[in-house]
Design an enzyme around this catalytic site. Structure first.
Site, PDB file in Angstrom:
ATOM      1  N   GLY A  43       0.765  -1.239   0.000  1.00  0.00           N
ATOM      2  CA  GLY A  43       0.000   0.000   0.000  1.00  0.00           C
ATOM      3  C   GLY A  43       0.796   1.290   0.000  1.00  0.00           C
ATOM      4  O   GLY A  43       0.333   2.308  -0.477  1.00  0.00           O
ATOM      5  N   ASP A 101      -5.832   2.295  10.455  1.00  0.00           N
ATOM      6  CA  ASP A 101      -7.267   2.053  10.616  1.00  0.00           C
ATOM      7  C   ASP A 101      -7.495   1.456  12.014  1.00  0.00           C
ATOM      8  O   ASP A 101      -7.515   2.198  12.999  1.00  0.00           O
ATOM      9  CB  ASP A 101      -7.725   1.131   9.477  1.00  0.00           C
ATOM     10  N   LYS A 130      -7.550   7.038   9.860  1.00  0.00           N
ATOM     11  CA  LYS A 130      -9.013   7.032   9.957  1.00  0.00           C
ATOM     12  C   LYS A 130      -9.438   7.432  11.350  1.00  0.00           C
ATOM     13  O   LYS A 130      -8.867   6.985  12.338  1.00  0.00           O
ATOM     14  CB  LYS A 130      -9.559   5.631   9.658  1.00  0.00           C
TER      15      LYS A 130
HETATM   16  P1  5GP Z   1      -5.315  -1.678  10.251  1.00  0.00           P
HETATM   17  O1  5GP Z   1      -4.440  -2.864  10.509  1.00  0.00           O
HETATM   18  O2  5GP Z   1      -4.833  -0.407  10.902  1.00  0.00           O
HETATM   19  O3  5GP Z   1      -6.763  -1.965  10.513  1.00  0.00           O
HETATM   20  O4  5GP Z   1      -5.318  -1.443   8.699  1.00  0.00           O
HETATM   21  C1  5GP Z   1      -4.193  -1.053   8.036  1.00  0.00           C
HETATM   22  C2  5GP Z   1      -4.132  -1.682   6.674  1.00  0.00           C
HETATM   23  O5  5GP Z   1      -5.431  -2.025   6.172  1.00  0.00           O
HETATM   24  C3  5GP Z   1      -3.562  -0.691   5.709  1.00  0.00           C
HETATM   25  O6  5GP Z   1      -2.162  -0.854   5.585  1.00  0.00           O
HETATM   26  C4  5GP Z   1      -4.317  -0.958   4.439  1.00  0.00           C
HETATM   27  O7  5GP Z   1      -3.627  -1.918   3.665  1.00  0.00           O
HETATM   28  C5  5GP Z   1      -5.633  -1.545   4.873  1.00  0.00           C
HETATM   29  N1  5GP Z   1      -6.731  -0.525   4.912  1.00  0.00           N
HETATM   30  C6  5GP Z   1      -7.313   0.039   6.005  1.00  0.00           C
HETATM   31  N2  5GP Z   1      -8.266   0.920   5.656  1.00  0.00           N
HETATM   32  C7  5GP Z   1      -8.277   0.936   4.305  1.00  0.00           C
HETATM   33  C8  5GP Z   1      -9.037   1.682   3.324  1.00  0.00           C
HETATM   34  O8  5GP Z   1      -9.898   2.537   3.601  1.00  0.00           O
HETATM   35  N3  5GP Z   1      -8.755   1.415   2.030  1.00  0.00           N
HETATM   36  C9  5GP Z   1      -7.817   0.500   1.639  1.00  0.00           C
HETATM   37  N4  5GP Z   1      -7.644   0.331   0.334  1.00  0.00           N
HETATM   38  N5  5GP Z   1      -7.089  -0.208   2.516  1.00  0.00           N
HETATM   39  C10 5GP Z   1      -7.314   0.024   3.832  1.00  0.00           C
END
Ligand code: 5GP
Ligand code: MG
Length: 182
Positions: A43, A101, A130
């Site tokens: 990403g 996120d 987020k």
């Molecule tokens: P977390 O582990 O903090 O929940 O999420 C982080 C990872 O989830 C990010 O590196 C990304 O790859 C994916 N992710 C989280 N939210 C989004 C979003 O709104 N769009 C996309 N495309 N990927 C997201």
């Protein structure tokens, strides 16, 4: 691809101006320090390329490949795709990720880095944060933009591996979400 975007959240020019500001702060904070940037792929590949070209320091670069998302929901577990990590003993590590996120990804990576690497310091920089409660206790030290709780794509971010090459960040139409569902 353009027709699949319901709304643009950040145009490329807006992103790049914000990167100028982030890069200036990072450059000031890491001057005279041995810096290793660790990009979390896939990403962050576009973010990494645009940000680091604005940081005129003699830094080193490594990348980690992890995944947690399937479709528009986090899978709840982190998979590390490689076992070897670069030697960063005594160096200052800056983790780069596309989006914070739930915090699961960054927490797992920071944890592993702090426990296994012998780095002098570990900080993190995310392009997007987020505005949601974190499931894991982790914060980012540098943040590009705070965004509402919506699923975004583009500028490196995917939906089932599509849309990473969009030059801006946007929100998909319902129709595109359905059509590209796995
Ligand atoms: P977390 O582990 O903090 O929940 O999420 C982080 C990872 O989830 C990010 O590196 C990304 O790859 C994916 N992710 C989280 N939210 C989004 C979003 O709104 N769009 C996309 N495309 N990927 C997201
Ligand atoms: Mg992803």
């Amino acid at each position: 691809m353009e027709a699949d975007i319901a709304r643009v959240l950040y145009h490329e020019s807006t992103i790049l101006s914000r990167l100028d500001e982030l890069a200036a702060r990072i450059t000031a904070d890491y001057r005279e320090k041995e810096l290793t940037v660790v990009a979390i792929l896939n990403g962050s590949f576009i973010f990494m390329a645009d940000l680091l070209r604005r940081v005129p320091l003699p830094l080193q670069l490594d990348s980690w490949s992890v995944s947690s998302y399937h479709g528009t929901k986090t899978s709840g577990t982190i998979q590390f795709r490689q076992t070897q990590i670069a030697d960063v003993r005594g160096r200052h590590v800056l983790l780069l990720d596309d989006i914070l996120d739930s915090g699961l990804t960054l927490h797992a990576i920071r944890d592993r880095m702090e426990k296994e690497s012998g780095a002098a310091s570990v900080r993190s920089c995310v392009l997007l944060r987020k505005m949601v409660p974190r499931t894991c206790p982790v914060e980012a030290d540098y943040v590009g933009f705070d965004i509402p709780d919506e699923f975004v794509v583009g500028y490196g971010l995917d939906y089932n591996e599509r849309y990473r090459n969009l030059p801006y960040i946007g929100i998909l139409t319902e129709e595109a979400i359905r059509r590209n569902a796995l």
